[in-house]
Motif scaffolding. Structure first.
Motif, PDB file in Angstrom:
ATOM      1  N   ARG A 140       9.347  23.405 -29.423  1.00 58.97           N
ATOM      2  CA  ARG A 140       8.131  22.842 -28.837  1.00 58.97           C
ATOM      3  C   ARG A 140       6.994  23.159 -29.609  1.00 58.97           C
ATOM      4  NH1 ARG A 140       9.260  19.559 -24.566  1.00 58.97           N
ATOM      5  NH2 ARG A 140      11.320  19.622 -23.663  1.00 58.97           N
ATOM      6  N   THR A 141       6.724  24.378 -29.979  1.00 58.86           N
ATOM      7  CA  THR A 141       5.578  25.043 -30.226  1.00 58.86           C
ATOM      8  C   THR A 141       5.106  24.807 -31.849  1.00 58.86           C
ATOM      9  OG1 THR A 141       6.170  27.229 -30.437  1.00 58.86           O
ATOM     10  CG2 THR A 141       5.312  26.507 -28.172  1.00 58.86           C
ATOM     11  N   ALA A 142       6.181  24.923 -32.555  1.00 61.17           N
ATOM     12  CA  ALA A 142       6.183  24.869 -34.157  1.00 61.17           C
ATOM     13  C   ALA A 142       5.786  26.329 -34.523  1.00 61.17           C
ATOM     14  CB  ALA A 142       5.205  23.790 -34.315  1.00 61.17           C
ATOM     15  N   SER A 143       5.751  27.322 -33.824  1.00 62.46           N
ATOM     16  CA  SER A 143       5.470  28.857 -34.133  1.00 62.46           C
ATOM     17  C   SER A 143       6.538  29.596 -33.311  1.00 62.46           C
ATOM     18  CB  SER A 143       4.040  29.068 -34.043  1.00 62.46           C
ATOM     19  OG  SER A 143       3.731  29.037 -32.933  1.00 62.46           O
ATOM     20  N   ASN A 144       7.025  30.644 -33.997  1.00 63.73           N
ATOM     21  CA  ASN A 144       7.982  31.666 -33.368  1.00 63.73           C
ATOM     22  C   ASN A 144       7.090  32.783 -33.135  1.00 63.73           C
ATOM     23  OD1 ASN A 144       9.923  32.863 -32.442  1.00 63.73           O
ATOM     24  ND2 ASN A 144      10.915  33.579 -34.421  1.00 63.73           N
ATOM     25  N   MET A 145       7.046  33.209 -31.773  1.00 60.64           N
ATOM     26  CA  MET A 145       6.388  34.521 -31.395  1.00 60.64           C
ATOM     27  C   MET A 145       7.426  35.720 -31.724  1.00 60.64           C
ATOM     28  SD  MET A 145       4.448  35.389 -27.723  1.00 60.64           S
ATOM     29  CE  MET A 145       5.419  34.387 -26.962  1.00 60.64           C
ATOM     30  N   LEU A 146       7.149  36.444 -32.523  1.00 64.21           N
ATOM     31  CA  LEU A 146       8.073  37.454 -33.213  1.00 64.21           C
ATOM     32  C   LEU A 146       8.280  38.568 -32.369  1.00 64.21           C
ATOM     33  CD1 LEU A 146       7.097  37.431 -37.047  1.00 64.21           C
ATOM     34  CD2 LEU A 146       9.301  36.063 -35.820  1.00 64.21           C
ATOM     35  N   PRO A 147       9.540  39.157 -32.264  1.00 59.53           N
ATOM     36  CA  PRO A 147       9.411  40.519 -31.507  1.00 59.53           C
ATOM     37  C   PRO A 147       8.440  41.630 -31.650  1.00 59.53           C
ATOM     38  CG  PRO A 147      11.602  39.886 -32.353  1.00 59.53           C
ATOM     39  CD  PRO A 147      10.691  39.046 -33.086  1.00 59.53           C
ATOM     40  N   GLU A 148       7.835  41.614 -32.572  1.00 56.29           N
ATOM     41  CA  GLU A 148       6.879  42.687 -32.863  1.00 56.29           C
ATOM     42  C   GLU A 148       5.489  42.281 -32.189  1.00 56.29           C
ATOM     43  OE1 GLU A 148      10.023  42.649 -36.453  1.00 56.29           O
ATOM     44  OE2 GLU A 148       8.638  41.212 -35.272  1.00 56.29           O
ATOM     45  N   THR A 149       5.389  41.042 -32.138  1.00 58.85           N
ATOM     46  CA  THR A 149       4.207  40.594 -31.522  1.00 58.85           C
ATOM     47  C   THR A 149       4.346  40.719 -29.961  1.00 58.85           C
ATOM     48  OG1 THR A 149       3.823  39.031 -33.249  1.00 58.85           O
ATOM     49  CG2 THR A 149       2.553  38.553 -31.084  1.00 58.85           C
ATOM     50  N   VAL A 150       5.515  40.503 -29.338  1.00 62.74           N
ATOM     51  CA  VAL A 150       5.949  40.412 -28.058  1.00 62.74           C
ATOM     52  C   VAL A 150       5.927  41.896 -27.524  1.00 62.74           C
ATOM     53  CG1 VAL A 150       7.740  40.081 -26.299  1.00 62.74           C
ATOM     54  CG2 VAL A 150       7.179  38.375 -28.118  1.00 62.74           C
ATOM     55  N   ILE A 151       6.473  42.989 -28.279  1.00 66.55           N
ATOM     56  CA  ILE A 151       6.500  44.266 -28.005  1.00 66.55           C
ATOM     57  C   ILE A 151       5.014  44.797 -27.987  1.00 66.55           C
ATOM     58  CG2 ILE A 151       7.262  46.355 -28.792  1.00 66.55           C
ATOM     59  CD1 ILE A 151       9.748  44.653 -29.807  1.00 66.55           C
ATOM     60  N   ARG A 152       4.212  44.528 -29.109  1.00 65.87           N
ATOM     61  CA  ARG A 152       2.884  44.866 -29.115  1.00 65.87           C
ATOM     62  C   ARG A 152       2.053  44.533 -27.872  1.00 65.87           C
ATOM     63  NH1 ARG A 152      -1.753  42.440 -33.309  1.00 65.87           N
ATOM     64  NH2 ARG A 152      -3.484  43.515 -32.591  1.00 65.87           N
ATOM     65  N   LEU A 153       2.162  43.255 -27.254  1.00 66.23           N
ATOM     66  CA  LEU A 153       1.469  42.616 -26.135  1.00 66.23           C
ATOM     67  C   LEU A 153       2.102  43.351 -24.899  1.00 66.23           C
ATOM     68  CD1 LEU A 153       1.592  38.782 -26.793  1.00 66.23           C
ATOM     69  CD2 LEU A 153      -0.349  40.179 -26.207  1.00 66.23           C
ATOM     70  N   ALA A 154       3.418  43.638 -24.795  1.00 62.38           N
ATOM     71  CA  ALA A 154       4.039  44.362 -23.636  1.00 62.38           C
ATOM     72  C   ALA A 154       3.363  45.840 -23.668  1.00 62.38           C
ATOM     73  CB  ALA A 154       5.629  44.424 -23.653  1.00 62.38           C
ATOM     74  N   LYS A 155       3.167  46.473 -24.506  1.00 62.22           N
ATOM     75  CA  LYS A 155       2.709  48.005 -24.708  1.00 62.22           C
ATOM     76  C   LYS A 155       1.202  47.887 -24.398  1.00 62.22           C
ATOM     77  CE  LYS A 155       6.273  49.949 -27.696  1.00 62.22           C
ATOM     78  NZ  LYS A 155       6.521  50.419 -28.928  1.00 62.22           N
ATOM     79  N   ASP A 156       0.522  46.800 -24.689  1.00 67.08           N
ATOM     80  CA  ASP A 156      -0.837  47.057 -24.581  1.00 67.08           C
ATOM     81  C   ASP A 156      -1.225  46.208 -23.194  1.00 67.08           C
ATOM     82  OD1 ASP A 156      -0.943  47.849 -27.132  1.00 67.08           O
ATOM     83  OD2 ASP A 156      -1.696  46.071 -28.151  1.00 67.08           O
ATOM     84  N   PHE A 157      -0.510  45.618 -22.556  1.00 74.98           N
ATOM     85  CA  PHE A 157      -1.078  45.045 -21.370  1.00 74.98           C
ATOM     86  C   PHE A 157       0.034  45.136 -20.140  1.00 74.98           C
ATOM     87  CE2 PHE A 157      -3.084  42.948 -24.894  1.00 74.98           C
ATOM     88  CZ  PHE A 157      -4.372  42.985 -24.666  1.00 74.98           C
ATOM     89  N   ASP A 158      -0.368  45.975 -19.219  1.00 74.58           N
ATOM     90  CA  ASP A 158       0.637  46.307 -18.377  1.00 74.58           C
ATOM     91  C   ASP A 158       1.102  45.035 -17.238  1.00 74.58           C
ATOM     92  OD1 ASP A 158       0.417  48.815 -18.883  1.00 74.58           O
ATOM     93  OD2 ASP A 158      -1.218  49.345 -17.196  1.00 74.58           O
ATOM     94  N   ASN A 159       0.263  43.891 -17.401  1.00 71.98           N
ATOM     95  CA  ASN A 159       0.531  42.786 -16.538  1.00 71.98           C
ATOM     96  C   ASN A 159       1.537  41.801 -17.412  1.00 71.98           C
ATOM     97  OD1 ASN A 159      -1.755  42.073 -18.127  1.00 71.98           O
ATOM     98  ND2 ASN A 159      -2.484  40.548 -16.450  1.00 71.98           N
TER      99      ASN A 159
END
Length: 297
Positions: A140-159
């Motif tokens: 639907r979005t035409a872009s893939n949020m890669l695991p590296e980006t997700v993990i970076r976000l998860a580590k940087d933001f507790d919420n």
């Protein structure tokens, strides 16, 4: 976030034949989910045709669901978009008192880089008083949020506590499960691969088909979480054909026809969506009769 483990459903918005929001039908649908064993409800996601709802209608949908739910299940609110400033403002102005988390889709149409996706969700996380579930749906979005980006976000933001992963790529999902911080939830956003993802260590699903068959699908997920594999796969294969069918001609047109068969609401959708054709109506109707063992008026 134990409340986000198991089966969540992305609620539809039922419409009357005149295209107005059908609050009585929405109340019936909420009760159907609660009685069917669903674990939590997602309000105003893509399946709710939220792109076609104005602000007053969105408030009506929220108020109706909150009243019908009456505190029985946790509620997640969909707030996302491709204008970061607008998403942030909506989060800051929303009444979030009845919700346990926000589901926020990766920016669509713009096709941002991975750094752009990161910066978007950084702003979302900083704006929100609630936990955030990221939503990756490249179809639907035409872009893939890669695991590296997700993990970076998860580590940087507790919420940022979870992702609804709907890339349809089990290998990508497994990399998320393997490498995400402890306690971060990987939730299936693809009904067909829900069970394999759960067995690989996923936390459950935010589902469309579970709306139509809440008892069967939520039980499948529970069995998967309990590692009762054979029993879980028996339910998976009982439901599998309907998963393909409900998405064949657009979501939520397919699931709305199932609700019509179940006597819960009309199958009305808003343009640019249209109703499913006669062939798919026949096949879905036959499936509902088969799985319920009787004609449901």
């Amino acid at each position: 976030m134990e409340s986000l483990t198991g089966t969540g459903v992305a609620l539809i918005t039922p419409f009357k034949k005149d295209l107005s929001v059908d609050t009585e039908a929405l109340t019936r649908i909420v009760n159907y989910q609660v009685e069917g064993g669903i674990d939590y409800l997602v309000v105003l996601g893509t399946t709710a045709e939220s792109a076609t709802l104005d602000k007053e209608e969105k408030k009506l949908v929220i108020d109706t669901i909150v009243k019908a739910n009456a505190g029985r299940l946790p509620l997640v609110l969909g707030i996302g978009g491709n204008n970061t400033k607008e998403v942030v403002e909506e989060i800051k102005s929303a009444d979030l008192s009845e919700f346990v988390a926000i589901l926020s889709v990766s920016p669509y149409y713009n096709k941002p880089t991975q750094e752009g996706i990161y910066q978007h969700f950084k702003m979302v996380a900083q704006a929100s008083v609630l936990p955030i579930i990221l939503y990756n749906v490249p179809g639907r979005t035409a872009s893939n949020m890669l695991p590296e980006t997700v993990i970076r976000l998860a580590k940087d933001f507790d919420n940022i506590v979870a992702i609804k992963e709907a890339a349809g790529d089990i290998v990508q999902a497994m990399r998320l499960i393997q490498n995400a911080p402890e306690g971060f939830l990987v939730i299936s956003g693809d009904d067909m691969v829900t069970l394999p993802m759960v067995l690989a260590g996923g936390a459950g699903v935010i589902s469309v088909i579970a709306e139509g068959f809440p008892h069967q699908f939520s039980q499948m997920v529970r069995l998967g979480l309990e590692r009762r594999v054979d029993e879980a796969y028996k339910l998976h294969y009982e439901i599998a054909d309907s998963i393909d069918m409900i998405f064949e001609q657009g979501n939520p047109a397919g699931i709305k026809h199932i609700f019509k068969e179940l006597g819960l609401c009309e199958d009305t959708v808003r343009l640019p969506l249209v109703n499913i054709n006669a062939d798919l109506v026949s096949r879905l109707s036959a499936f509902v009769k088969k799985i319920n063992g009787k004609v449901v008026a």
